[in-house]
Design a protein around this motif. Sequence first.
Motif, PDB file in Angstrom:
ATOM      1  N   MET A 124       0.899  -1.000  -0.068  1.00  0.00           N
ATOM      2  CA  MET A 124       0.065   0.020   0.014  1.00  0.00           C
ATOM      3  C   MET A 124       0.794   1.282   0.060  1.00  0.00           C
ATOM      4  O   MET A 124       0.413   2.348  -0.571  1.00  0.00           O
ATOM      5  CB  MET A 124      -0.957   0.091   0.970  1.00  0.00           C
ATOM      6  CG  MET A 124      -2.038  -1.217   1.046  1.00  0.00           C
ATOM      7  SD  MET A 124      -2.965  -1.205  -0.456  1.00  0.00           S
ATOM      8  CE  MET A 124      -3.968   0.649  -0.440  1.00  0.00           C
ATOM      9  N   TYR A 125       2.000   1.145   0.609  1.00  0.00           N
ATOM     10  CA  TYR A 125       2.968   2.428   0.463  1.00  0.00           C
ATOM     11  C   TYR A 125       3.253   2.498  -0.906  1.00  0.00           C
ATOM     12  O   TYR A 125       3.458   3.797  -1.470  1.00  0.00           O
ATOM     13  CB  TYR A 125       4.186   2.157   1.357  1.00  0.00           C
ATOM     14  CG  TYR A 125       4.078   2.697   2.842  1.00  0.00           C
ATOM     15  CD1 TYR A 125       3.669   4.082   2.972  1.00  0.00           C
ATOM     16  CD2 TYR A 125       4.399   1.949   3.807  1.00  0.00           C
ATOM     17  CE1 TYR A 125       3.865   4.683   4.228  1.00  0.00           C
ATOM     18  CE2 TYR A 125       4.363   2.687   5.170  1.00  0.00           C
ATOM     19  CZ  TYR A 125       3.921   3.790   5.421  1.00  0.00           C
ATOM     20  OH  TYR A 125       3.662   4.133   6.548  1.00  0.00           O
ATOM     21  N   VAL A 174      -6.084  -7.743   8.976  1.00  0.00           N
ATOM     22  CA  VAL A 174      -4.689  -7.897   8.482  1.00  0.00           C
ATOM     23  C   VAL A 174      -4.521  -6.850   7.700  1.00  0.00           C
ATOM     24  O   VAL A 174      -3.670  -5.844   7.542  1.00  0.00           O
ATOM     25  CB  VAL A 174      -4.221  -9.207   8.097  1.00  0.00           C
ATOM     26  CG1 VAL A 174      -2.728  -9.018   7.410  1.00  0.00           C
ATOM     27  CG2 VAL A 174      -4.030  -9.857   9.383  1.00  0.00           C
ATOM     28  N   GLY A 175      -5.402  -6.644   6.657  1.00  0.00           N
ATOM     29  CA  GLY A 175      -5.539  -5.758   5.279  1.00  0.00           C
ATOM     30  C   GLY A 175      -5.640  -4.376   5.773  1.00  0.00           C
ATOM     31  O   GLY A 175      -4.744  -3.583   5.363  1.00  0.00           O
ATOM     32  N   LEU A 176      -6.551  -4.042   6.924  1.00  0.00           N
ATOM     33  CA  LEU A 176      -6.696  -2.870   7.220  1.00  0.00           C
ATOM     34  C   LEU A 176      -5.488  -2.288   8.117  1.00  0.00           C
ATOM     35  O   LEU A 176      -5.339  -1.090   8.092  1.00  0.00           O
ATOM     36  CB  LEU A 176      -8.066  -2.601   7.920  1.00  0.00           C
ATOM     37  CG  LEU A 176      -9.463  -2.854   7.127  1.00  0.00           C
ATOM     38  CD1 LEU A 176     -10.638  -2.740   8.176  1.00  0.00           C
ATOM     39  CD2 LEU A 176      -9.510  -1.981   6.145  1.00  0.00           C
ATOM     40  N   ALA A 177      -5.024  -3.320   8.841  1.00  0.00           N
ATOM     41  CA  ALA A 177      -3.918  -2.798   9.632  1.00  0.00           C
ATOM     42  C   ALA A 177      -2.618  -2.302   8.833  1.00  0.00           C
ATOM     43  O   ALA A 177      -1.972  -1.503   9.068  1.00  0.00           O
ATOM     44  CB  ALA A 177      -3.532  -3.911  10.647  1.00  0.00           C
ATOM     45  N   GLY A 178      -2.502  -3.285   7.698  1.00  0.00           N
ATOM     46  CA  GLY A 178      -1.548  -2.673   6.678  1.00  0.00           C
ATOM     47  C   GLY A 178      -1.560  -1.550   5.928  1.00  0.00           C
ATOM     48  O   GLY A 178      -0.648  -0.776   5.706  1.00  0.00           O
ATOM     49  N   PRO A 198       0.024   3.703   5.296  1.00  0.00           N
ATOM     50  CA  PRO A 198       0.019   4.269   4.132  1.00  0.00           C
ATOM     51  C   PRO A 198      -1.111   5.313   3.763  1.00  0.00           C
ATOM     52  O   PRO A 198      -1.078   6.383   3.119  1.00  0.00           O
ATOM     53  CB  PRO A 198      -0.152   3.207   3.053  1.00  0.00           C
ATOM     54  CG  PRO A 198       0.590   2.040   3.881  1.00  0.00           C
ATOM     55  CD  PRO A 198      -0.074   2.496   5.463  1.00  0.00           C
ATOM     56  N   ALA A 199      -2.499   4.735   3.933  1.00  0.00           N
ATOM     57  CA  ALA A 199      -3.410   5.568   3.812  1.00  0.00           C
ATOM     58  C   ALA A 199      -3.355   7.221   4.447  1.00  0.00           C
ATOM     59  O   ALA A 199      -3.794   8.090   3.899  1.00  0.00           O
ATOM     60  CB  ALA A 199      -4.780   5.041   4.497  1.00  0.00           C
ATOM     61  N   ALA A 251      -3.204  10.743   3.036  1.00  0.00           N
ATOM     62  CA  ALA A 251      -4.221  11.960   3.375  1.00  0.00           C
ATOM     63  C   ALA A 251      -3.631  12.976   3.986  1.00  0.00           C
ATOM     64  O   ALA A 251      -3.973  14.156   3.958  1.00  0.00           O
ATOM     65  CB  ALA A 251      -5.098  11.319   4.387  1.00  0.00           C
ATOM     66  N   ARG A 252      -2.610  12.920   4.398  1.00  0.00           N
ATOM     67  CA  ARG A 252      -1.601  13.966   4.842  1.00  0.00           C
ATOM     68  C   ARG A 252      -0.715  14.960   3.985  1.00  0.00           C
ATOM     69  O   ARG A 252      -0.193  15.905   4.261  1.00  0.00           O
ATOM     70  CB  ARG A 252      -0.789  13.581   6.212  1.00  0.00           C
ATOM     71  CG  ARG A 252      -1.597  13.243   7.281  1.00  0.00           C
ATOM     72  CD  ARG A 252      -0.487  12.950   8.292  1.00  0.00           C
ATOM     73  NE  ARG A 252      -1.348  12.414   9.796  1.00  0.00           N
ATOM     74  CZ  ARG A 252      -0.799  11.917  10.777  1.00  0.00           C
ATOM     75  NH1 ARG A 252       0.329  11.439  10.778  1.00  0.00           N
ATOM     76  NH2 ARG A 252      -1.748  11.910  11.738  1.00  0.00           N
TER      77      ARG A 252
END
Lengths: 387, 227
Positions: free
Chosen positions: A276-277, A363-367, A371-372, A376-377
């Motif tokens: 995701m990064y 697991v997917g959400l934690a990973g 990155p999300a 956003a920042r």
Amino acid sequence: MALPLRYSFRNALVRWRSTSATVLGIALVVFVFVLLQSLAAGIERSSGNTGDPRNLLVVRKGSTAESASLIARQNFQDLRYLPEIARNPQGEPLMAADVLVLVNLPRRQGAGEANVLLRGVTPRGMELRPQVRLAAGRWFEPGHREVVVSAKLARRFEHFDIGQSFRSGSATLTVVGWLEGGGSAFDSECWLDADECRSLFERDMYSSFLIRPRDAAAGEQLMARIEADRRFKLKAEREVDYYRKQTMTAAPIKWLGNFLAVTMSIGAVFAAMNTMYAAVGSRTREIGTLRVLGFRRRSVVLALLLEGGFLALIGGALGCAVAFYWNGYTTATMGFETFSEIVFEFRITPRLVAEGLLFAVMVGLAGTFLPALRAARLPVIAALKSL
Amino acid sequence: MDIPEPIVTVRNLSKIYAQGEIQVTALNQISLTIAAGEFLTLMGPSGSGKSTLLHIIAGVDRPTSGECLVQGVDVTQLNESELADWRNQNVGFVFQTFNLIPVLTAFENVELPLLLTRLGSAQRRRQVEAVLDLVGLSDRMHHLPRQLSGGQEQRVAIARALVTDPKLVVADEPTGNLDSRSAQEVLGLLQSLSRPAGKTVIMVTHDPKAAAFGSRSIHLEKGELTR
């Protein structure tokens, strides 16, 4: 307003080469988790599926299992004619005395030896356990050195084919039939005549009594009476409750399943994070464009979380699908209650599948979360200028 | 003769970037007004501050000091969320690199800004089809960006900028990545948006030929207006 779901889904799928490693990683974690939990579920089902809710099982006070219980033969006579006990049409009390003996026998194909539980039963014992039926051959005859073995054990142990004999100590027993326990703990037993069993293995005592009370109220009274009578030093409980508690074997498997799943999931979280990064890195300008068009930070975070969650869901589904291949597969392990071989089936239940998928999504959400957040920042102007 | 109302009023606008310990002045006390319906071109060499000025007017960047009133709203005073909503409702963006979302079709790309409005799907469809028709791409609405030429991609981007019917359209080097023929088409399209359609277009460009399509041109150098 959130970004359309198709944005997340298509982004997850469009980079399938880079995301496949993450999907496979999560699939592996979910596979291990579901398979180990299905082992535990199989053992629990085997115990939970055993017994008749009308029956009471009597063992010695302080015994955690039938196999560790010793009851004087006199107690059988003392209890047999109690008024709370039901009688069959012939007027005989519905009470059975069992003798349990562990014997060490060779497995098939030279796979070592294992303990097998022999249960010496009386005719009433068979009457009180209608879930056990003859699958092949015939029942043993009292007074003969004959045994009926579980059909599932027969596939795992040498000399368990009908007509074959096996030795244990000085005793030689001939297999005359195979029994079918209907997925219960009896599928891990061999049955023979109780008196023959006591005689062969020089047991002067019984292991347990099985009683059918007249009705539920009589059952309560009988349990209280046995508990209160100091002569006996026995305890009685519903047969189904007794077997439901015999799930100690499942506990370490469950623990191992959870431990492995958590350990492996840490790796999977990092894999998802890496993916995701990379996704955020390669789409910085795209994210900037979305922000310029008016989508808020939380919409971007949500879209990326959905993307990560969707990838994980694919991984989870894959892991469950591979694990499902073993659904119904029969295997065995040593039971910690009896220290004998217990046979059970892998049980991939809908609940386990749901847990596996939920685990994958977590697991997917934690990973994806960090990155999300990074996406956003990003200042809009910096995001737009990125290459 | 009526004097058109100013849609943009910039007063004493400055933007100073900090690069380590060095401070770089991108805009220095800029003041200007842009009338409604104008096609203004911002020209100047690289680093002159023209894109920075465009970004501040469009509510994408913030000035260090000064005022920037767009349709009477001082965009420098809006917070992050207010700015996001304001941009969606009031400004259409056209970028040099088109900035279409690669996984979405032309139709879906154009529809994106409308997803932030309260319009129903039927109304959204009508508006998207209308603007795609306006830019001559009705037959390409289900194509992905990679299936379009550069000129077509930029026309999709213009359709996306127009779909919410904003008063202000900003374009940052919109022909920078196009061949001359596509550039002419895009510039013609932008020109048709201003006086005839009543929209105000602000375009950053290096190219004097592109600037010739505008109704007025201003030049920046080292963060200051030169003419």
